[in-house]
Design a protein around this motif. Structure first.
Motif, PDB file in Angstrom:
ATOM      1  N   SER A 322      40.906 -27.500  31.562  1.00 49.96           N
ATOM      2  CA  SER A 322      40.324 -26.313  32.186  1.00 49.96           C
ATOM      3  C   SER A 322      40.730 -26.319  33.653  1.00 49.96           C
ATOM      4  N   ARG A 324      40.556 -23.846  37.723  1.00 48.24           N
ATOM      5  CA  ARG A 324      40.184 -22.668  38.499  1.00 48.24           C
ATOM      6  C   ARG A 324      41.033 -22.608  39.758  1.00 48.24           C
ATOM      7  N   PHE A 342      39.439 -18.321  36.693  1.00 49.86           N
ATOM      8  CA  PHE A 342      39.192 -19.593  36.018  1.00 49.86           C
ATOM      9  C   PHE A 342      39.693 -19.499  34.585  1.00 49.86           C
ATOM     10  N   TRP A 343      39.979 -20.654  34.020  1.00 53.22           N
ATOM     11  CA  TRP A 343      40.403 -20.752  32.629  1.00 53.22           C
ATOM     12  C   TRP A 343      39.687 -21.929  31.997  1.00 53.22           C
ATOM     13  N   GLN A 344      38.940 -21.658  30.951  1.00 50.57           N
ATOM     14  CA  GLN A 344      38.209 -22.693  30.232  1.00 50.57           C
ATOM     15  C   GLN A 344      38.923 -22.952  28.925  1.00 50.57           C
ATOM     16  N   SER A 347      36.998 -25.959  23.277  1.00 54.67           N
ATOM     17  CA  SER A 347      35.968 -26.991  23.184  1.00 54.67           C
ATOM     18  C   SER A 347      35.670 -27.252  21.715  1.00 54.67           C
ATOM     19  N   ALA A 356      39.740 -21.025  23.929  1.00 53.74           N
ATOM     20  CA  ALA A 356      39.854 -20.905  25.380  1.00 53.74           C
ATOM     21  C   ALA A 356      39.669 -19.457  25.839  1.00 53.74           C
ATOM     22  N   GLY A 358      39.113 -16.948  29.894  1.00 50.42           N
ATOM     23  CA  GLY A 358      38.979 -16.945  31.342  1.00 50.42           C
ATOM     24  C   GLY A 358      38.984 -15.533  31.887  1.00 50.42           C
TER      25      GLY A 358
END
Length: 437
Positions: A322, A324, A342-344, A347, A356, A358
């Protein structure tokens, strides 16, 4: 509609000017949040009449907090801290659900209405002791003792549940000053994350024709043993940090779906057997140009989960990431521009994956006078924010995609009055529109 108000009272007793003091603080907060929404479901396969559903939610919560902290410098150059904390939360929730063939014809569905109350009280005693261990080396030890008492009551269904537990949370830190600019740190800590009261509510709420959701009154808190090693450098206006970590989490939270018939899935939180994260987090901020600053971080880690007794779950592992980035540009003394995003990464869940996602935000401020400024913000510029969950179990598979569409633009004026000229904050709040000051 959201309303919040509170009050804080503080008493501070200083015994000398060297940091020997006793502070006490009492806090009270009350907030209410009312929201409603209309959902229209159009059936394509097989074709059918549209279904109109309206949901109204009301949440009221009262929080009491009390803190008493005693700090005493020691003749060895160290410092001793002793303290007590009380946190008392009392949430109340109400859900009203209506359904019908048109917006004007929706009527209450009693089986899908709910009232819920809870109370969570946490008493904590803590102490920390720190002292220099050499010219460049220092250390700190800490211990926190907590007693938690939780009571929940489903006023509609009559179900009640409670949790009572005592826990100890030790910490240890070492710091070594390589030179005036660089520092090394190593630490260990044990932390707890308690479920929110709403996560304990057993009421089965309606999400859409194919999904239901409920809390889990048996959900246990998750506890994490965290080991970290950090390098940090401050040079002029630049800051760099690298943190290697190992985090072992016992009873980590995960969403679990169950097929309750007719293609309808019930999702509720459960505890994993365990989760382990091993990774490296890099952070940097500084200047790319006299008028341009940056702030960036990236987190790369390997995650392993033990599904434990989760039905339909399995042990999983993956390399995840992840990050930002924020760019702050001030071309003139009156203009300020911020571009952030941001990029998550993915999970892991016991039964699948949350994919994913963002977003990118933009803010602009123009100073019109010492007290008046023009503001513009754009949230989720590319309308990219989404939530995609994939379940893959021996009994069923589901891919649920939510296109949340958070893109919004705000234009406004901010007028600062009283107390003389104030410095404008560098960071924009992209969750709401600009507010007056």
């Amino acid at each position: 509609d959201f309303a919040n108000w509170g009050a804080t009272a503080r008493v501070l007793r200083r015994f000398d000017d060297a940091g020997h003091e006793w502070s006490n603080e009492l806090r009270y907060d009350k907030n209410s949040n009312d929201s409603s929404g209309l959902a229209v479901t159009n059936y394509l396969i097989p074709a059918g009449q549209a279904l109109y559903e309206r949901t109204a939610n009301a949440t009221d919560q009262v929080n009491w907090g009390f803190t008493s902290a005693y700090t005493r410098p020691l003749s060895t150059g160290g410092k001793l801290r002793l303290g007590y904390e009380l946190n008392d939360q009392r949430p109340e929730q109400r859900t009203d659900f209506l359904r019908g063939p048109s917006e004007a014809a929706v009527v209450p569905v009693p089986a899908l209405n709910n009232r819920f109350e809870a109370r969570q009280t946490v008493h904590a005693l803590y102490t920390t002791y720190e002292r220099p261990l050499g010219e460049k080396l220092s250390g700190q030890l800490g211990l926190r003792l907590e007693q938690a008492d939780i009571r929940i009551e489903d006023l509609t269904g009559g179900a009640t549940a409670s949790q009572d537990y005592f826990r100890a949370y030790p910490t240890a830190h070492l710091q070594y000053q390589l030179n005036p600019e660089q520092t090394l740190r190593a630490s260990y800590s044990r932390r707890i994350q308690r479920p929110q009261p709403s996560q304990l509510n057993p009421f089965v709420s309606y999400q859409d024709p194919l999904n239901r959701r409920s809390g889990n009154p048996d959900l246990q808190p998750q506890e994490t043993d965290s080991f970290e090693a950090m390098w940090q450098m401050r040079k002029g206006q630049s800051f760099y940090q690298a943190t290697a970590y190992l985090r072992d989490t016992d009873k980590a939270f995960t969403d679990v779906a169950t097929d309750i018939g007719g293609g309808v899935l019930l999702t509720r939180p459960e505890n994993l057997g365990s989760r382990r994260d091993i990774g490296l987090e890099l952070t940097a901020n500084g200047r790319l140009h006299p008028t341009l600053r940056y702030n960036a971080s990236v987190n790369v880690f390997r995650q392993e989960i033990d599904a434990g007794a989760v039905a339909g779950g399995g042990d999983r592992e993956a390399a995840l990431a992840s990050g930002r980035l924020s760019l702050n540009w001030q071309p003139t003394t009156k203009d300020f521009v911020q571009l952030s995003g941001f990029w998550q990464g993915d999970s892991l869940l016991a039964q699948g994956t949350r994919e994913a996602g963002g977003m990118v935000n933009l803010g602009y401020r123009r100073k019109l006078s010492d007290t008046l400024s023009f503001n513009f913000t754009g949230r989720d510029l590319f309308n990219s924010f989404s939530n995609t969950t994939v379940y893959d179990t021996p009994l069923f598979s589901e891919r649920n995609e939510q296109k949340i569409k958070l893109r919004a633009f705000y234009v406004g004026l901010t007028w600062n009055f009283g107390g003389g000229q104030r410095r404008q904050p560098e960071q924009f709040d992209f969750s709401t529109g600009p507010s007056g000051g």
